[in-house]
Scaffold this motif. Structure first.
Motif, PDB file in Angstrom:
ATOM      1  N   ARG A   1       0.826  -1.203   0.000  1.00 56.10           N
ATOM      2  CA  ARG A   1       0.000   0.000   0.000  1.00 56.10           C
ATOM      3  C   ARG A   1       0.865   1.260   0.000  1.00 56.10           C
ATOM      4  NH1 ARG A   1      -4.773   1.803   4.345  1.00 56.10           N
ATOM      5  NH2 ARG A   1      -5.306   3.751   3.253  1.00 56.10           N
ATOM      6  N   PHE A   2       1.833   1.309   0.890  1.00 56.73           N
ATOM      7  CA  PHE A   2       2.763   2.430   0.924  1.00 56.73           C
ATOM      8  C   PHE A   2       4.184   1.855   0.940  1.00 56.73           C
ATOM      9  CE2 PHE A   2      -0.984   4.188   3.202  1.00 56.73           C
ATOM     10  CZ  PHE A   2      -1.326   5.165   2.281  1.00 56.73           C
ATOM     11  N   ASP A   3       4.877   1.982  -0.176  1.00 52.16           N
ATOM     12  CA  ASP A   3       6.242   1.492  -0.250  1.00 52.16           C
ATOM     13  C   ASP A   3       7.166   2.368   0.597  1.00 52.16           C
ATOM     14  OD1 ASP A   3       6.070  -0.720  -2.198  1.00 52.16           O
ATOM     15  OD2 ASP A   3       5.355   0.848  -3.545  1.00 52.16           O
ATOM     16  N   THR A   4       8.338   1.837   0.898  1.00 47.25           N
ATOM     17  CA  THR A   4       9.355   2.602   1.610  1.00 47.25           C
ATOM     18  C   THR A   4      10.605   2.688   0.754  1.00 47.25           C
ATOM     19  OG1 THR A   4      10.167   0.615   2.726  1.00 47.25           O
ATOM     20  CG2 THR A   4       8.522   1.926   3.889  1.00 47.25           C
ATOM     21  N   GLY A   5      11.301   3.808   0.883  1.00 52.62           N
ATOM     22  CA  GLY A   5      12.532   4.014   0.141  1.00 52.62           C
ATOM     23  C   GLY A   5      13.733   3.970   1.062  1.00 52.62           C
ATOM     24  N   ALA A   6      14.795   4.664   0.656  1.00 58.32           N
ATOM     25  CA  ALA A   6      16.060   4.616   1.386  1.00 58.32           C
ATOM     26  C   ALA A   6      15.926   5.134   2.811  1.00 58.32           C
ATOM     27  CB  ALA A   6      17.116   5.421   0.630  1.00 58.32           C
ATOM     28  N   LEU A   7      15.012   6.073   3.036  1.00 60.90           N
ATOM     29  CA  LEU A   7      14.861   6.646   4.370  1.00 60.90           C
ATOM     30  C   LEU A   7      14.151   5.699   5.323  1.00 60.90           C
ATOM     31  CD1 LEU A   7      15.662   9.345   5.694  1.00 60.90           C
ATOM     32  CD2 LEU A   7      13.366  10.190   5.197  1.00 60.90           C
ATOM     33  N   GLY A   8      13.486   4.677   4.778  1.00 63.42           N
ATOM     34  CA  GLY A   8      12.798   3.713   5.621  1.00 63.42           C
ATOM     35  C   GLY A   8      11.467   4.178   6.143  1.00 63.42           C
ATOM     36  N   ILE A   9      10.937   5.258   5.578  1.00 64.20           N
ATOM     37  CA  ILE A   9       9.652   5.817   6.007  1.00 64.20           C
ATOM     38  C   ILE A   9       8.622   5.556   4.914  1.00 64.20           C
ATOM     39  CG2 ILE A   9       8.423   7.971   6.486  1.00 64.20           C
ATOM     40  CD1 ILE A   9      10.975   9.031   7.721  1.00 64.20           C
ATOM     41  N   PRO A  10       7.438   5.035   5.242  1.00 66.14           N
ATOM     42  CA  PRO A  10       6.423   4.794   4.211  1.00 66.14           C
ATOM     43  C   PRO A  10       6.080   6.068   3.444  1.00 66.14           C
ATOM     44  CG  PRO A  10       5.808   3.727   6.276  1.00 66.14           C
ATOM     45  CD  PRO A  10       6.991   4.593   6.588  1.00 66.14           C
ATOM     46  N   LEU A  11       5.943   5.921   2.139  1.00 61.14           N
ATOM     47  CA  LEU A  11       5.543   7.048   1.306  1.00 61.14           C
ATOM     48  C   LEU A  11       4.115   7.485   1.654  1.00 61.14           C
ATOM     49  CD1 LEU A  11       6.906   5.769  -2.125  1.00 61.14           C
ATOM     50  CD2 LEU A  11       8.023   7.325  -0.521  1.00 61.14           C
ATOM     51  N   ARG A  12       3.800   8.716   1.347  1.00 56.78           N
ATOM     52  CA  ARG A  12       2.465   9.241   1.665  1.00 56.78           C
ATOM     53  C   ARG A  12       1.408   8.735   0.702  1.00 56.78           C
ATOM     54  NH1 ARG A  12       1.430  14.400   1.106  1.00 56.78           N
ATOM     55  NH2 ARG A  12       3.140  14.821  -0.323  1.00 56.78           N
ATOM     56  N   ARG A  13       1.850   8.279  -0.488  1.00 59.09           N
ATOM     57  CA  ARG A  13       0.893   7.837  -1.501  1.00 59.09           C
ATOM     58  C   ARG A  13       1.353   6.526  -2.106  1.00 59.09           C
ATOM     59  NH1 ARG A  13       1.301  13.748  -3.237  1.00 59.09           N
ATOM     60  NH2 ARG A  13      -0.412  14.762  -2.131  1.00 59.09           N
ATOM     61  N   SER A  14       0.393   5.804  -2.639  1.00 64.89           N
ATOM     62  CA  SER A  14       0.686   4.519  -3.260  1.00 64.89           C
ATOM     63  C   SER A  14       1.453   4.739  -4.559  1.00 64.89           C
ATOM     64  CB  SER A  14      -0.639   3.792  -3.546  1.00 64.89           C
ATOM     65  OG  SER A  14      -0.401   2.516  -4.059  1.00 64.89           O
ATOM     66  N   SER A  15       2.427   3.862  -4.821  1.00 65.44           N
ATOM     67  CA  SER A  15       3.221   3.981  -6.049  1.00 65.44           C
ATOM     68  C   SER A  15       2.360   3.634  -7.258  1.00 65.44           C
ATOM     69  CB  SER A  15       4.430   3.041  -5.992  1.00 65.44           C
ATOM     70  OG  SER A  15       5.245   3.329  -4.879  1.00 65.44           O
ATOM     71  N   MET A  16       2.298   4.523  -8.244  1.00 59.90           N
ATOM     72  CA  MET A  16       1.442   4.324  -9.404  1.00 59.90           C
ATOM     73  C   MET A  16       2.060   3.339 -10.393  1.00 59.90           C
ATOM     74  SD  MET A  16      -0.051   8.126 -10.232  1.00 59.90           S
ATOM     75  CE  MET A  16      -1.427   7.498 -11.198  1.00 59.90           C
ATOM     76  N   ALA A  17       1.186   2.635 -11.113  1.00 55.60           N
ATOM     77  CA  ALA A  17       1.634   1.733 -12.181  1.00 55.60           C
ATOM     78  C   ALA A  17       2.266   2.555 -13.303  1.00 55.60           C
ATOM     79  CB  ALA A  17       0.454   0.931 -12.710  1.00 55.60           C
ATOM     80  N   LEU A  18       3.210   1.942 -14.005  1.00 56.42           N
ATOM     81  CA  LEU A  18       3.929   2.648 -15.070  1.00 56.42           C
ATOM     82  C   LEU A  18       3.573   2.133 -16.460  1.00 56.42           C
ATOM     83  CD1 LEU A  18       7.478   2.798 -13.424  1.00 56.42           C
ATOM     84  CD2 LEU A  18       5.683   4.530 -13.388  1.00 56.42           C
ATOM     85  N   THR A  19       2.616   1.211 -16.559  1.00 62.61           N
ATOM     86  CA  THR A  19       2.226   0.690 -17.863  1.00 62.61           C
ATOM     87  C   THR A  19       1.715   1.818 -18.749  1.00 62.61           C
ATOM     88  OG1 THR A  19       1.532  -1.335 -16.748  1.00 62.61           O
ATOM     89  CG2 THR A  19       0.861  -1.052 -19.039  1.00 62.61           C
ATOM     90  N   ASN A  20       2.230   1.866 -19.993  1.00 58.37           N
ATOM     91  CA  ASN A  20       1.820   2.885 -20.970  1.00 58.37           C
ATOM     92  C   ASN A  20       1.977   4.303 -20.422  1.00 58.37           C
ATOM     93  OD1 ASN A  20       1.184   0.758 -22.627  1.00 58.37           O
ATOM     94  ND2 ASN A  20      -1.029   0.916 -22.365  1.00 58.37           N
ATOM     95  N   VAL A  21       2.962   4.499 -19.539  1.00 57.66           N
ATOM     96  CA  VAL A  21       3.108   5.770 -18.843  1.00 57.66           C
ATOM     97  C   VAL A  21       3.415   6.919 -19.802  1.00 57.66           C
ATOM     98  CG1 VAL A  21       5.586   5.474 -18.373  1.00 57.66           C
ATOM     99  CG2 VAL A  21       4.188   6.835 -16.826  1.00 57.66           C
TER     100      VAL A  21
END
Length: 595
Positions: A326-346
């Motif tokens: 639902r909320f991915d985490t990056g290098a900082l280790g803190i969940p993102l505020r929004r869900s990562s969007m799909a990139l199909t046909n972006v």
């Protein structure tokens, strides 16, 4: 506006006005020794001897000024002692303002206090001699806004070994910030991320990282007037760099012209350069070598400051390049505020705004934003450039893509954008149903779709009018809107005022529906776990918010209701599942070369 005030004041300064004496705020000063007019002559009025220049005050800051300039503003031809009266006013009533500008007071000929209004203060000083003759002079006090502190000597990002120590003074001895108004500053330090091993004492940060991780340090400087500046830097303990990718020989094909694309993904015959809604810039058209480099970069964890995350960490091929949770985490280790969007046909994005809140305007901008954001990859551009220059397999890849081994952030962004441009899905059931191979051909959905899917297509196109927001052929977004998931939006959505219709908040870009059945959870905050929940929302769950977009209202201005039967909901869900392109989800040319 202040320039207009000053212009008016300048005209008034040219004229001296005779008139009645002042009242209320007067003070007697001898500009010359007292004397009587010469025998046989008339008394003469005071004259302006030294005009007051425009004065500058700072909003809410201490101000003091002697409007008589030590008795030099006026002189009396007859040597009479003068008394003074001072009045303050606004531009709309400069002479007899019953509500003078707040924050300033008068004592004798001195104007003092702290102005509370951000506009010009009109000052009228009147000098009166002992015979009652007077002359007035006017000038302006320009009240400027408080200037916030600025960062003048920023802290640098720091890379330390696991277990290494750091000890730094966040203000750099007071040189990190400067206040243009000379105000004293107070400081606060905030930590985010893997900060448990770090301590703060005043403006000092010390300690170490006992594991791979990233800490974001924010030093905040504040003046006493709500002005502040922030210096943000990173302290990272990176993991060892990952290994070498496995590359096919010969390489994969990414060029549009070498692919069996349906007509909707190809240029119109009349426009042989780009297809409709194709956002590929003419100077960065997808090439095999460019997309190959982009694929390696997309999955290379070197692009994060900690060597722990890549673009592919939050965008999974098996999920249509949507997020893995639902909320991915990056290098900082803190969940993102929004869900990562799909990139199909972006790349086929007719709004030309990316991220759910539409804050990026090109795919290269998307890449650079994610690369530098501590919540995602957290890599300063100069750090990632230096890292890739010392990685043996990158110079040949950059040479193949761009003609030389130069590694720059601009080239990194271009290569990643080319890989994103290559993510075209065109082999799902829905493609065979609605996308002819050649322009002018008429597809036959009934030849490839089940009766249930055909009913779902009818609902999608005619009953629900879903195509108002979701174009059917490329499954791209047609609209951005507040879609009624909250009566009072919990997330403001786009901050671009030009995209917020009627000032609405909670406005987001509509997502692509290609491969939607595998890209759960749904909505910008991932609140819906299943396709059925999404269908239920649009069927009867749209909230009646003042921010709700008009496209989701009926003729009575109430939220639209489809009120589908359970059978029709099943049909609509079956249609959405026909958007799944299993070849795209498993194609090795889009896969992780580091596995």
């Amino acid at each position: 506006m202040l320039a207009r005030y000053v212009g008016l004041a300048s005209l008034l300064l040219l004229a001296a006005c005779g008139g009645g004496g002042g009242s209320g705020n007067s003070n007697t000063q001898a500009s010359n020794p007292p004397s009587n007019p010469p025998t046989g002559t008339s008394n003469r009025a005071p004259v302006v001897a030294l005009e007051n220049p425009t004065q500058i005050a700072i909003h809410r800051h201490a101000f003091s000024y002697d409007a008589s300039q030590g008795g030099r503003t006026f002189s009396d031809p007859d040597g009479d002692a003068l008394t003074y009266d001072i009045k303050l006013g606004h531009v709309y009533n400069p002479y007899n303002d019953p509500n003078p500008p707040r924050g300033l007071s008068i004592q004798g000929t001195r104007i003092f206090g702290a102005p509370e209004e951000l506009e010009g203060v009109y000052v009228t000083i009147t000098a009166t001699d002992r015979h009652g003759l007077s002359t007035s002079h006017q000038f302006v006090i320009r009240v400027l806004p408080n200037s916030a502190p600025t960062v003048t000597n920023a802290n640098e990002d720091r890379l330390i070994a696991v277990g290494g120590q750091v000890d730094l003074e966040g203000t750099r001895g007071g040189s990190a910030f400067r206040d243009p108004d000379g105000d004293p500053l107070t400081y606060e330090i905030q930590l985010r991320g893997a900060s448990s091993a770090l301590s703060i004492a005043g403006t000092r940060v010390f300690g170490g990282l006992d594991a791979v991780g990233l800490v974001e340090v924010t030093v905040i400087a504040r003046d006493a007037y709500d002005g502040e500046a922030r210096d943000v830097f990173l302290i990272a303990a990176p993991a060892p760099e990952p290994g070498v990718p496995t590359m096919p020989d010969p390489g994969y094909v990414y060029r549009d012209e070498a692919l069996p694309l349906p007509s909707m993904f190809k240029p119109y015959p009349q426009s042989p350069t780009l297809a409709l809604h194709d956002t590929s810039p003419p100077d960065n058209i997808t090439s095999d070598a460019g997309a190959t480099l982009g694929r390696v970069l997309f999955y290379d964890k070197r692009l994060s400051i900690t060597n722990t995350h890549a673009c592919g960490s939050c965008h999974s091929q098996a999920r249509g390049f949507a997020g893995t949770q639902r909320f991915d985490t990056g290098a900082l280790g803190i969940p993102l505020r929004r869900s990562s969007m799909a990139l199909t046909n972006v790349r086929f994005n007719n709004s030309r705004n990316w991220f759910s809140d539409m804050r990026a305007h090109t795919l290269q901008e998307v890449v650079l934003t994610a690369l530098q954001n501590p919540e995602e990859l957290g890599s300063p551009l100069q750090v990632v450039e230096a890292k890739l220059r010392t990685t043996s397999f990158y110079p040949p890849l950059f040479t193949a893509a761009f003609g030389s081994a130069d590694i720059t952030s601009e080239r990194i962004a271009r290569a990643l954008a080319q890989f994103l441009q290559s993510l075209i899905s065109y082999q799902a059931t829905i493609d065979a149903a609605v996308n002819p191979m050649e322009y002018g051909d008429t597809p036959d959905p009934s030849a490839v779709m089940t009766a249930q899917e055909l009913r779902g297509l009818e609902i999608f196109q005619n009953v629900g009018n879903c195509t108002l927001c979701h174009e059917i052929n490329r499954q791209i977004n047609n609209w951005w809107a507040n879609n009624g998931i909250d009566e009072v939006p919990l997330d403001p959505g786009t901050m671009d005022l030009a995209l917020r219709r009627d000032g609405s908040i909670g406005v987001f870009r509509a997502a692509s529906l290609k491969n939607v059945a595998v890209s759960a959870p749904y909505m910008h905050d991932g609140r819906f776990a299943t396709l059925r929940e999404v269908i239920e929302h649009y069927d009867h769950g749209v909230k009646d918010s003042r921010n709700l977009d008009g496209i989701l209202r009926d003729v009575t201005f109430a939220p639209r209701r489809m009120n589908l039967s359970e059978q029709d909901k099943d049909a609509l869900e079956a249609l959405l599942r026909s958007f799944t392109d299993n070849h795209f989800l498993t194609d090795p040319k889009f896969s992780n070369p580091f596995l």
